[in-house]
Design an enzyme around this catalytic site. Structure first.
Site, mmCIF file in Angstrom:
data_model
loop_
_atom_site.group_PDB
_atom_site.id
_atom_site.type_symbol
_atom_site.label_atom_id
_atom_site.label_comp_id
_atom_site.label_asym_id
_atom_site.label_seq_id
_atom_site.Cartn_x
_atom_site.Cartn_y
_atom_site.Cartn_z
ATOM 1 N N ASP A 15 93.472 -102.552 -98.220
ATOM 2 C CA ASP A 15 92.617 -103.200 -99.215
ATOM 3 C C ASP A 15 91.545 -103.977 -98.457
ATOM 4 O O ASP A 15 91.859 -104.733 -97.533
ATOM 5 C CB ASP A 15 93.461 -104.179 -100.052
ATOM 6 C CG ASP A 15 92.989 -104.279 -101.478
ATOM 7 O OD1 ASP A 15 91.769 -104.365 -101.677
ATOM 8 O OD2 ASP A 15 93.834 -104.292 -102.385
ATOM 9 N N ASP A 30 87.638 -103.813 -102.761
ATOM 10 C CA ASP A 30 87.795 -104.766 -103.848
ATOM 11 C C ASP A 30 86.435 -105.115 -104.463
ATOM 12 O O ASP A 30 85.456 -105.310 -103.742
ATOM 13 C CB ASP A 30 88.420 -106.035 -103.239
ATOM 14 C CG ASP A 30 88.838 -107.053 -104.268
ATOM 15 O OD1 ASP A 30 89.783 -106.791 -105.011
ATOM 16 O OD2 ASP A 30 88.212 -108.139 -104.325
ATOM 17 N N GLU A 80 86.740 -100.506 -106.350
ATOM 18 C CA GLU A 80 87.111 -101.096 -107.632
ATOM 19 C C GLU A 80 85.837 -101.590 -108.330
ATOM 20 O O GLU A 80 85.143 -102.455 -107.819
ATOM 21 C CB GLU A 80 88.054 -102.279 -107.387
ATOM 22 C CG GLU A 80 88.530 -102.918 -108.675
ATOM 23 C CD GLU A 80 88.891 -104.395 -108.525
ATOM 24 O OE1 GLU A 80 89.798 -104.849 -109.221
ATOM 25 O OE2 GLU A 80 88.243 -105.097 -107.723
ATOM 26 N N HIS A 83 98.032 -104.537 -110.004
ATOM 27 C CA HIS A 83 98.455 -105.933 -109.872
ATOM 28 C C HIS A 83 97.638 -106.895 -110.733
ATOM 29 O O HIS A 83 97.938 -108.083 -110.768
ATOM 30 C CB HIS A 83 98.370 -106.346 -108.403
ATOM 31 C CG HIS A 83 96.959 -106.323 -107.894
ATOM 32 N ND1 HIS A 83 96.235 -105.149 -107.765
ATOM 33 C CD2 HIS A 83 96.122 -107.312 -107.535
ATOM 34 C CE1 HIS A 83 95.029 -105.434 -107.339
ATOM 35 N NE2 HIS A 83 94.926 -106.734 -107.181
ATOM 36 N N ASP A 84 96.577 -106.393 -111.378
ATOM 37 C CA ASP A 84 95.746 -107.252 -112.240
ATOM 38 C C ASP A 84 95.972 -106.974 -113.719
ATOM 39 O O ASP A 84 95.353 -107.628 -114.568
ATOM 40 C CB ASP A 84 94.254 -107.005 -111.950
ATOM 41 C CG ASP A 84 93.850 -107.423 -110.556
ATOM 42 O OD1 ASP A 84 94.416 -108.399 -110.032
ATOM 43 O OD2 ASP A 84 92.949 -106.777 -109.985
HETATM 44 C C1 GLC Z 1 90.005 -107.783 -107.532
HETATM 45 C C2 GLC Z 1 91.485 -107.852 -107.212
HETATM 46 C C3 GLC Z 1 92.041 -109.112 -107.801
HETATM 47 C C4 GLC Z 1 91.340 -110.280 -107.152
HETATM 48 C C5 GLC Z 1 89.827 -110.170 -107.315
HETATM 49 C C6 GLC Z 1 89.117 -111.102 -106.393
HETATM 50 O O1 GLC Z 1 89.749 -107.641 -108.875
HETATM 51 O O2 GLC Z 1 92.132 -106.702 -107.655
HETATM 52 O O3 GLC Z 1 93.430 -109.221 -107.645
HETATM 53 O O4 GLC Z 1 91.778 -111.487 -107.719
HETATM 54 O O5 GLC Z 1 89.344 -108.886 -107.001
HETATM 55 O O6 GLC Z 1 89.221 -110.651 -105.070
#
Ligand code: GLC
Length: 540
Positions: free
Chosen positions: A102, A203, A246, A317-318
């Site tokens: 990641d 990310d 993402e 995880h979100d």
């Molecule tokens: C992404 C991650 C999340 C995190 C955010 C800030 O959305 O998946 O868990 O809190 O970025 O890095």
């Protein structure tokens, strides 16, 4: 096993996401770690996945569980050592598992040495690695709000400037306009490639192209794609590296830039359109509008066909646990978990399974004190400040809180679900005595083996990778049915999204076709609650 020397091997692959804090604790401190993961690689090999997306294990103050990195080239002592990481990469490789790291490139931790230097003086060589605006303590540059609450601008009195933080004050945004910063990041990526990792999950990629001077969080600035192409040339040099970005706010058109077929940016992206349909303003819920969901998938399946590449996922995880969200985590937990898996894995794209999804793990309800996530805690405080009572606030946390998906992995029916030998950092879901990997592995009819079959089928039949997508009965509010077609092979997927028994849905061409997979015995006749069937026929 897949031939990973091929340029786009990942189009036939299935990945598994590990959230390290909650996967397996090997050293008895209540927190998952790298040695714990190494000890569970055989389990992942048995499931049949081709690679692991590892959520952050870097040095970090863990304000946001590692999504706030203070040293991109070091492993957090909670998780182990760099030697453990090297061993994980080697042991995974031995089992044909590619590790995807990641990468958080939109922001660093406020404890990163770059930021500590940057905020100490306007003259620091790192000052311009972050985004600063002059201001007075009571007057931020504009009213933009951060994702996790509060202002997106934080004042540093020592230098009389505000820095920009799209997520939280502990996560200052990096200034991608600075070429020296970009060089540092590319070199750091090469450090991990040289260690043998096979790819990266990037990310919050759309937030890297920002417009801090416009009020609101504006993402996806056109320059972003220049940076993506530069990063591909400079850092992701090998054609076989798999990269997935993402991008919460991305639609089909922009996805085609990121995940274009000639590979000039990324292999694929995570887009979230399908995850917004039953959600209002992040914390409110409406029933899932199935017709809209089907149209959404159709649009992505058609939009990217031949021009880009989809990723397929139901939770991470979100997000809440999918069986609690779109399925039924009571009576029909097993049936609905399998149905959702088939619906997702039958489409074109690269599936990602989130840890515990293959067991049908469910959401959890905790007291506010027991939650860990900063987003949950900030939301609770902000709502309290607006005058709402805890009783009014908690249901939204039970539904959307990110800790739903972060409870420890349920390995056994023993103490702490076999996750640890001591009380874990986040409570174990009390249903672990019934829902755990040990019992799933002992039951040939379990959700685990259903996923295993889906993964095997994807590797055996080219139609999963190549077939065109056709949505059947788009206006049907209860059933989701589609076909996948190549010239000589055809798949039909039919899913009942309700707890009712519904009339059969089988196009004539598939009458009598081979049943590849189903979540009930004797898959014919009316569709039982959450029933799912996958049929195949050969020929034109
Ligand atoms: C992404 C991650 C999340 C995190 C955010 C800030 O959305 O998946 O868990 O809190 O970025 O890095």
């Amino acid at each position: 096993m897949l031939d990973k020397t091929k340029r786009d091997w990942w189009k036939s692959a299935v990945f598994y996401q590990i959230y390290p804090k909650s996967f397996q604790d090997a050293n008895g401190d209540g927190v998952g770690d790298l040695r714990g993961i190494i000890g569970r690689l055989d389990y992942l090999e048995k499931l049949g996945v081709d690679g692991i997306w590892l959520s952050p294990v870097y040095a970090s103050p863990h304000r946001d569980n590692g999504y706030d990195i203070s040293d991109y080239r070091a492993v957090h002592p909670l998780f182990g050592t760099m030697a453990d990481m090297d061993e994980l990469i080697a042991e995974a490789d031995r089992r044909g598992l590619t590790i995807i790291m990641d990468l958080v490139l939109n922001h660093s931790s406020d404890q990163h040495p770059w930021f500590l230097s940057a905020k100490s003086s306007r003259k620091s060589p790192c000052h311009d690695y972050y985004i600063w605006r002059d201001g007075t303590p009571d007057c931020p540059p504009n009213g933009t709000r951060a994702v996790f609450g509060g202002s997106a601008w934080t004042y540093v009195p020592e230098i009389g400037q505000y820095y920009y933080n799209q997520f939280s004050p502990w996560q200052p945004d990096l200034n991608w306009e600075n070429p020296a910063l970009r060089r540092e990041l590319y070199d750091m990526i090469r450090f991990w490639v040289d260690k043998g990792v096979g790819g990266f999950r990037l990310d919050a990629i759309d937030k890297m192209g920002k417009e801090p001077d416009r009020e609101g969080l504006f993402c996806s600035h056109p320059r972003l794609h220049q940076y993506m192409r530069e990063m591909r040339r400079e850092a992701f040099r090998e054609d076989t590296l798999v990269t997935v970005g993402e991008a919460w706010g991305t639609g089909v058109e922009e996805a085609m830039l990121y995940a274009n077929a000639n590979g000039s940016e990324l292999s694929m992206i995570f887009q979230f359109e399908h995850t917004f349909l039953d959600q209002v303003d992040k914390w409110g819920r409406i029933p899932l509008p199935l017709v809209k969901l089907k149209r959404c998938y159709e649009q992505w399946q058609h939009g990217l066909a031949g021009r880009g590449w989809n990723s397929l996922f139901l939770n991470n995880h979100d997000l809440p646990r999918i069986v609690s969200r779109w399925g039924d985590d009571g009576t029909y937990r097993v049936e609905s978990a399998k149905m959702l898996a088939m619906m997702c894995h039958g489409m074109q794209g690269t599936p990602y399974i989130y840890q515990g999804e293959e067991l049908g793990m469910t959401n959890i309800r905790l007291s506010i004190e027991e939650y860990d996530d900063l987003e949950i805690k900030n939301h609770f405080q902000e709502e309290l400040a607006k005058g709402r009572t805890p009783e009014e606030i908690m249901p939204s946390i039970y539904t959307w809180g990110r800790d739903n998906a972060r409870t420890p992995m349920q390995w056994t029916g023993g103490d702490w679900a076999g996750f640890s030998t001591v009380k874990p950092w986040l409570p174990v879901n009390p249903n672990y005595s019934a829902i755990n990997a040990e019992s799933a592995l002992a039951d040939p009819d379990s959700i685990f083996y259903f996923y295993q079959k889906l993964i095997t089928l994807r590797k055996q039949l080219p139609v999963f990778r190549e077939g065109s997508f056709t949505l059947l009965c788009p206006e049907d509010e209860k059933r989701f049915a589609y076909t996948r077609d190549t010239a000589d092979e055809h798949l039909l997927v039919v899913c009942n999204f309700t707890a009712e028994t519904l009339p059969e849905c089988c196009p004539e061409a598939f009458c009598g076709a081979e049943v590849l997979l189903a979540n009930y015995g004797d898959p014919s006749g009316p569709l039982r609650p959450y029933e799912a069937r996958m049929l195949r026929r050969k020929g034109a």
